[in-house]
Design a protein around this motif. Sequence first.
Motif, PDB file in Angstrom:
ATOM      1  N   GLU A 150     -61.750  95.996   0.094  1.00 43.10           N
ATOM      2  CA  GLU A 150     -61.326  97.379  -0.134  1.00 43.10           C
ATOM      3  C   GLU A 150     -60.487  97.486  -1.401  1.00 43.10           C
ATOM      4  OE1 GLU A 150     -58.721 100.968   1.946  1.00 43.10           O
ATOM      5  OE2 GLU A 150     -59.561  99.371   3.202  1.00 43.10           O
ATOM      6  N   SER A 183     -67.075 106.415   0.836  1.00 36.34           N
ATOM      7  CA  SER A 183     -67.187 107.827   1.219  1.00 36.34           C
ATOM      8  C   SER A 183     -65.920 108.588   0.840  1.00 36.34           C
ATOM      9  CB  SER A 183     -67.452 107.943   2.729  1.00 36.34           C
ATOM     10  OG  SER A 183     -68.714 107.392   3.063  1.00 36.34           O
ATOM     11  N   ARG A 184     -64.753 107.977   1.066  1.00 36.07           N
ATOM     12  CA  ARG A 184     -63.501 108.636   0.694  1.00 36.07           C
ATOM     13  C   ARG A 184     -63.390 108.781  -0.827  1.00 36.07           C
ATOM     14  NH1 ARG A 184     -61.408 105.469   4.971  1.00 36.07           N
ATOM     15  NH2 ARG A 184     -60.592 103.887   3.544  1.00 36.07           N
ATOM     16  N   ASP A 221     -63.713  94.155  11.323  1.00 36.43           N
ATOM     17  CA  ASP A 221     -64.875  94.696  10.636  1.00 36.43           C
ATOM     18  C   ASP A 221     -65.287  93.763   9.509  1.00 36.43           C
ATOM     19  OD1 ASP A 221     -62.684  95.158   9.047  1.00 36.43           O
ATOM     20  OD2 ASP A 221     -63.148  97.248   8.595  1.00 36.43           O
ATOM     21  N   ASP A 238     -73.919 111.393   6.349  1.00 32.01           N
ATOM     22  CA  ASP A 238     -72.930 112.477   6.358  1.00 32.01           C
ATOM     23  C   ASP A 238     -72.336 112.696   4.974  1.00 32.01           C
ATOM     24  OD1 ASP A 238     -73.370 112.828   9.046  1.00 32.01           O
ATOM     25  OD2 ASP A 238     -71.611 111.673   9.674  1.00 32.01           O
ATOM     26  N   THR A 239     -72.069 111.612   4.276  1.00 29.21           N
ATOM     27  CA  THR A 239     -71.516 111.721   2.924  1.00 29.21           C
ATOM     28  C   THR A 239     -72.520 112.400   1.997  1.00 29.21           C
ATOM     29  OG1 THR A 239     -70.304 109.672   3.332  1.00 29.21           O
ATOM     30  CG2 THR A 239     -70.442 110.420   1.064  1.00 29.21           C
ATOM     31  N   ASP A 241     -68.859  96.824   6.430  1.00 33.70           N
ATOM     32  CA  ASP A 241     -68.341  97.874   7.302  1.00 33.70           C
ATOM     33  C   ASP A 241     -67.241  98.659   6.599  1.00 33.70           C
ATOM     34  OD1 ASP A 241     -70.002  97.111   9.419  1.00 33.70           O
ATOM     35  OD2 ASP A 241     -68.475  95.820  10.335  1.00 33.70           O
ATOM     36  N   ARG A 242     -66.388  97.947   5.872  1.00 32.41           N
ATOM     37  CA  ARG A 242     -65.280  98.593   5.169  1.00 32.41           C
ATOM     38  C   ARG A 242     -65.781  99.388   3.957  1.00 32.41           C
ATOM     39  NH1 ARG A 242     -59.857  96.979   5.039  1.00 32.41           N
ATOM     40  NH2 ARG A 242     -60.367  95.967   7.023  1.00 32.41           N
ATOM     41  N   VAL A 287     -68.389 101.243   3.499  1.00 32.03           N
ATOM     42  CA  VAL A 287     -68.933 102.582   3.746  1.00 32.03           C
ATOM     43  C   VAL A 287     -67.833 103.647   3.804  1.00 32.03           C
ATOM     44  CG1 VAL A 287     -70.256 104.020   5.340  1.00 32.03           C
ATOM     45  CG2 VAL A 287     -71.032 101.690   4.824  1.00 32.03           C
ATOM     46  N   PRO A 288     -66.807 103.513   4.655  1.00 29.47           N
ATOM     47  CA  PRO A 288     -65.783 104.561   4.676  1.00 29.47           C
ATOM     48  C   PRO A 288     -64.962 104.640   3.394  1.00 29.47           C
ATOM     49  CG  PRO A 288     -65.162 102.744   6.110  1.00 29.47           C
ATOM     50  CD  PRO A 288     -66.574 102.503   5.708  1.00 29.47           C
TER      51      PRO A 288
END
Length: 305
Positions: free
Chosen positions: A142, A13-14, A2, A36-37, A6-7, A9-10
């Motif tokens: 990240e 969101s977390r 990724d 969604d978030t 790409d990294r 976004v999740p």
Amino acid sequence: MDTMRDRFVPVLSRLLDEDPRVALVLAEIGAAAFEDTALRHPDRVINVGIREQLMLGVGAGLALTGLRPVIHTFASFLVERPFEQVKLDLGHQGAGAVLVSAGASFDVSSGGFTHMAPGDIALLDTLDGWTVHVPGHPDEAEALLRHAVGAGDDKVYVRLSVRSNTAAVPVDGSRLRTLREGRSGVVVAVGPVLDAVLAGTEGLDVTVLYATTVRPFDAAALRHAVAAAGTDVVLVEPYLAGTSAGAVTEALAEVPHRVLGLGVGRRELRRYGSPEEHAAAHGLDAGALRERIGAFLAGRAVVTG
């Protein structure tokens, strides 16, 4: 593998799920990835539309209420277009935020010069108190994003790129890492140029330092490396060439030294091509780096673009 974005976004969101202080402000770009978030946190995911100056102003307002805003879009729209708001709404008011950019210097090369921002960090250098992270791998992105969001109320810039090294290096949000040791000079590789630097200096008797946090600059680690490897220093940065030359000069103020700054040249490349073609045109591929670094260490003239 990724990409850094790409990294992003999740991970973000977390963080929004885990920490009620975290907020996200967008200017249309990237909004679809957070739909969604936004449904889960409609009060802390805000899309202002194509209004980048307003995006910074809203982020600063959220910070002044005690939230930890993350502000995200392409670098040219995040640092350059709303620079007055970065300077005043954040800096002048003492409001902290995490600016997370995409696009880097020429990732969106097909979008033309409007989507390129090789001067973003040089521009932030005109302001006080910014921490700047330049990851070279999604794992590093990240780690540095989590570090930035958790950094109290500081002003932090995280510069993401589609260009990536093949392997991550452990990062802590502050120190230079020593990846090779030599006796004939020091090469500082920043973020996603590391693979090219390692390939270009293979077999050369140089120390290679890796930087993913460039502001504040780790002066102590550079001084330590210079004491063992000599006072010729080459900076290889994935943005405007020479951006960190002043930081190196300040770090080595008591030591006679030479500095070569390699990076993106000032000349605009109007045949946009691919990011890889841009890197080669600016002399940031392994072959060109080997030639330019070798010439500098040998005392010959270097073409810097």
